[in-house]
Design a protein around this motif. Sequence first.
Motif, PDB file in Angstrom:
ATOM      1  N   PRO A   1       0.845  -1.042  -0.150  1.00  0.00           N
ATOM      2  CA  PRO A   1       0.071  -0.081  -0.042  1.00  0.00           C
ATOM      3  C   PRO A   1       0.869   1.106  -0.099  1.00  0.00           C
ATOM      4  O   PRO A   1       0.267   2.292  -0.045  1.00  0.00           O
ATOM      5  CB  PRO A   1      -0.626  -0.120   1.363  1.00  0.00           C
ATOM      6  N   TRP A   2       2.077   1.426   0.417  1.00  0.00           N
ATOM      7  CA  TRP A   2       3.035   2.527   0.174  1.00  0.00           C
ATOM      8  C   TRP A   2       4.339   2.158  -0.204  1.00  0.00           C
ATOM      9  O   TRP A   2       4.657   0.843  -0.508  1.00  0.00           O
ATOM     10  CB  TRP A   2       3.148   2.886   1.643  1.00  0.00           C
ATOM     11  N   LEU A   3       4.977   3.059  -0.559  1.00  0.00           N
ATOM     12  CA  LEU A   3       6.408   3.025  -1.497  1.00  0.00           C
ATOM     13  C   LEU A   3       7.548   3.438  -0.539  1.00  0.00           C
ATOM     14  O   LEU A   3       7.332   4.564   0.153  1.00  0.00           O
ATOM     15  CB  LEU A   3       6.108   3.875  -2.530  1.00  0.00           C
ATOM     16  N   GLU A   4       8.514   2.615  -0.332  1.00  0.00           N
ATOM     17  CA  GLU A   4       9.236   2.740   0.901  1.00  0.00           C
ATOM     18  C   GLU A   4      10.577   2.726   0.052  1.00  0.00           C
ATOM     19  O   GLU A   4      10.956   2.136  -1.188  1.00  0.00           O
ATOM     20  CB  GLU A   4       9.438   1.813   1.744  1.00  0.00           C
ATOM     21  N   ALA A   5      11.591   3.733   0.482  1.00  0.00           N
ATOM     22  CA  ALA A   5      12.788   3.850  -0.273  1.00  0.00           C
ATOM     23  C   ALA A   5      13.653   4.929   0.813  1.00  0.00           C
ATOM     24  O   ALA A   5      13.158   6.047   1.210  1.00  0.00           O
ATOM     25  CB  ALA A   5      12.883   4.443  -1.784  1.00  0.00           C
ATOM     26  N   GLY A   6      15.098   4.660   0.951  1.00  0.00           N
ATOM     27  CA  GLY A   6      15.827   5.514   1.735  1.00  0.00           C
ATOM     28  C   GLY A   6      15.261   5.982   3.043  1.00  0.00           C
ATOM     29  O   GLY A   6      15.701   7.007   3.625  1.00  0.00           O
ATOM     30  N   GLY A   7      14.616   5.137   3.840  1.00  0.00           N
ATOM     31  CA  GLY A   7      13.899   5.435   5.000  1.00  0.00           C
ATOM     32  C   GLY A   7      12.692   5.984   5.050  1.00  0.00           C
ATOM     33  O   GLY A   7      12.394   6.605   6.070  1.00  0.00           O
ATOM     34  N   LEU A   8      12.209   6.493   3.809  1.00  0.00           N
ATOM     35  CA  LEU A   8      10.929   7.291   3.751  1.00  0.00           C
ATOM     36  C   LEU A   8       9.959   6.365   3.257  1.00  0.00           C
ATOM     37  O   LEU A   8      10.081   5.302   2.687  1.00  0.00           O
ATOM     38  CB  LEU A   8      11.218   8.464   2.743  1.00  0.00           C
TER      39      LEU A   8
ATOM     40  N   PRO B   1      12.323   9.208   9.281  1.00  0.00           N
ATOM     41  CA  PRO B   1      13.127   9.188  10.769  1.00  0.00           C
ATOM     42  C   PRO B   1      12.674  10.534  11.478  1.00  0.00           C
ATOM     43  O   PRO B   1      12.971  11.780  10.860  1.00  0.00           O
ATOM     44  CB  PRO B   1      14.333   9.223  10.493  1.00  0.00           C
ATOM     45  N   GLY B   2      12.092  10.541  12.290  1.00  0.00           N
ATOM     46  CA  GLY B   2      11.660  11.845  13.147  1.00  0.00           C
ATOM     47  C   GLY B   2      10.572  12.934  12.579  1.00  0.00           C
ATOM     48  O   GLY B   2      10.353  13.948  13.405  1.00  0.00           O
ATOM     49  N   PHE B   3       9.698  12.155  11.482  1.00  0.00           N
ATOM     50  CA  PHE B   3       8.625  13.164  11.341  1.00  0.00           C
ATOM     51  C   PHE B   3       7.456  12.045  10.896  1.00  0.00           C
ATOM     52  O   PHE B   3       7.749  11.034  10.299  1.00  0.00           O
ATOM     53  CB  PHE B   3       8.820  14.142  10.261  1.00  0.00           C
ATOM     54  N   GLU B   4       6.333  12.515  10.644  1.00  0.00           N
ATOM     55  CA  GLU B   4       5.149  11.389  10.249  1.00  0.00           C
ATOM     56  C   GLU B   4       4.287  12.333   9.562  1.00  0.00           C
ATOM     57  O   GLU B   4       3.873  13.633   9.835  1.00  0.00           O
ATOM     58  CB  GLU B   4       4.349  10.951  11.403  1.00  0.00           C
TER      59      GLU B   4
END
Length: 223
Positions: free
Chosen positions: A126-133, A145-148
């Motif tokens: 359901p989501w796209l993940e790359a580079g910690g995002l 990291p550190g924000f939502e």
Amino acid sequence: MRLLLLEDNVSLADSLCALFKEAGYVVDWRADGRDGQHLGEQEPYDLVVLDLGLPGRSGLDILRNWRAAGIDVPVLILTARGSWSERVEGLKAGADDYLGKPFHHEELLLRVQALLRRSHGRDPQPWLEAGGLRLDEQRQQVSGPGFEDIALSASEFKLLRYLMLHAGKVLSKSRLSDHLYDYEADRDSNVIEVQINHLRRKLGRDAIATRRGQGYVFVGLEP
């Protein structure tokens, strides 16, 4: 991400163009098969939504000609023809997926998303993940990291999605423009630079690196 829609039903095409644009896609639409085949040969599309019963040239002929020419763009066949034999013919011609009419808009969007993910070696989650995002494509928000749940503008979302799908690769301004603007758009490479700066302010400057004279690389933010 840039889509080509080949559909001769004007009211359906209008609704699909609106649907895709709301979902953050750039869409070129053609109703004639000959025009559609030519555009697919000339422009760098990320995916094609193809009706079989087109005037001028059938969808199957278009698809066969593209594949014979080495054009491997993902193709989703969208048609009212529902027999199993026609589905088989479409898949044999090189289609990547098949959706019969009538259909639910949500299913169409999910199939498009899944095809795009697979074409870039990504899992259709359901989501796209790359580079910690993590990019939520439905809500057009990004977390890291550190924000939502940082909200993105339509332009920021389209750009970040393309960068994340090509994480670690150098992307020139011209390539970004080719995949973020439609055929009729007046493409200004300075707009890409402005949107890159907007994303850096939201994500941090290190998330997107500049390669002088080459373009940009999505690096991301590892925790």
